[in-house]
Design a protein around this motif. Structure first.
Motif: not given
Length: 188
Positions: A186, A122, A107, A100
């Motif tokens: 994601s 992320p 995210v 991810a």
């Protein structure tokens, strides 16, 4: 779909290795509902069928869970490139924090069903604190060429859950483990 369309999707999806993944390439028989196929092969077939429909939005639940490491990376990179190239929105549910982190543009972390812990890029979401809070696991998150990379250390001890001695990390009260399920959504 025509055979040419199927071949094109399969070639893109399996990195030109489709023929090596199946005994007879596209002509491999699927006897007994594909019982001879591995879980990873079945997963690739399902993904190929979906992509042949050319959707605007793609929602996938653990699309890399039954694939070997090489194909996990390939499929994740493929989905990111597909999204970048076509504008398709791709949501995946994953428990693989590193995939991810590397391939998602956004995210969403769910702490338990229906409760959002964090949303963002992320780098801002995949942190040591998030992993401790959501998964009750000690870890280090290092910077790997601008991408967070989670290095797991171990499960937090029963008496230490909800407590952290690291500077700048606030403790939180213990909650039952049954209420803790981490999911990563994601968006590519």
């Amino acid at each position: 779909a025509t055979r040419e369309q199927v071949e094109a999707v399969c070639a893109r999806l399996a990195g030109g290795e489709w023929a090596t993944l199946f005994d007879q390439g596209l002509d491999t028989g699927l006897r007994h509902n594909g019982a001879r196929l591995s879980a990873g092969q079945r997963q690739l077939i399902v993904l190929a069928r979906v992509l042949l429909q050319d959707p605007d939005i793609l929602m996938l639940d653990e699309p890399t869970s039954n694939l070997d490491v090489r194909h996990q990376i390939y499929v994740s990179a493929f989905l990111r490139k597909l999204s970048d190239r076509t504008g398709m929105t791709c949501f995946t549910v994953s428990h693989d924090l590193n995939l991810a982190a590397k391939y998602a543009t956004k995210v969403i972390v769910l702490q338990k069903p229906g409760v959002v812990y964090a949303i963002g890029d992320p780098k801002s979401v995949i942190t040591e604190r998030m992993v401790r809070d959501v998964y009750e696991v000690e870890c280090d998150v290092i910077d790997d060429r601008g991408t967070p990379h989670v290095m797991l250390q171990g499960v937090m001890e029963e008496g230490r859950r909800g407590h952290c001695d690291r500077p700048g990390v606030r403790s939180r009260p213990n909650r039952p483990l049954a209420n803790r399920t981490g999911f990563i959504f994601s968006a590519y």
